[in-house]
Design a protein around this motif. Structure first.
Motif: not given
Length: 212
Positions: A107-113, A169-172
């Protein structure tokens, strides 16, 4: 000389419908997925689809290869299957619900991934994108000036989109990647990537709606 690529996501599967992680699990299309592939075949065989096709290439997982076989049955072209086009490997999470997988799911990543974290038996986001991009660049180098129809997976399309749009790679991501959507891009001899059209669904806006 550029290689032109139309990248298509496979049709729906039963696991797609209930949001279960598929990864490398070899799940077949469901009835909706086969209807989507037949609608795609109707479009690809019509005058509305104007890209000449020199080769058809698919992930070796059957949800992609079956979509390719149905959608391309009007052409006398052998379908090449490549393991490099597989979905991301989710290892021990495969078969679980997306929600249960939490932040390590697709699912949608974020900058903490952590893009270098890999679940046991699976791939990190960085490993996955490296595999996918190397596969496409090899295809481009082996097919200069040709037009390729490629059937793969949502995660593969996401990795290509991020490369084309220089997204982390971790941008929504602001848009969904829908089953049997068409995505056009090219790779030139210097391995420069260029996007043309993205997220096209002309066949599902017409054929399937008319059948309801």
């Amino acid at each position: 000389m550029s290689t032109s690529i139309c990248l298509i996501r496979h049709g729906e599967t039963a696991w797609n419908a209930v949001r279960r992680l598929q990864g490398w699990q070899d799940i077949e299309l469901n009835q909706t997925g086969r209807e989507q592939a037949r609608a795609l075949q109707s479009y690809l065989s019509s005058s509305a689809f104007q890209m000449p096709v020199d080769a058809v290439i698919s992930s070796d997982l059957q949800r992609a290869s079956e979509t390719a076989a149905i959608a391309c049955k009007h052409w006398d072209i052998a379908i090449q299957q490549l393991k490099g086009l597989r979905e991301r490997g989710f290892g021990t999470l495969e078969g679980q619900a997306w929600d249960a997988a939490g932040r390590h799911g697709p699912d949608q990543p974020d900058d903490t991934v952590d893009i270098d974290y890999a679940v046991e038996g699976g791939e990190s986001l960085r490993q996955f994108q490296t595999r996918v991009l190397e596969c496409f660049e090899t295809l481009a180098q082996e097919n200069p000036g040709k037009n390729l129809l490629v059937f793969a997976h949502g995660g593969v399309i996401d990795m290509v989109w991020r490369k084309l749009n220089q997204q982390a790679l971790n941008a929504k991501r602001a848009h969904a990647i829908l089953n049997t959507s068409l995505n056009f891009f090219s790779i030139d001899a210097a391995l420069k990537w260029n996007s043309t059209l993205w997220g096209q669904l002309p066949h599902l806006n017409t054929t399937l709606d008319e059948q309801r």
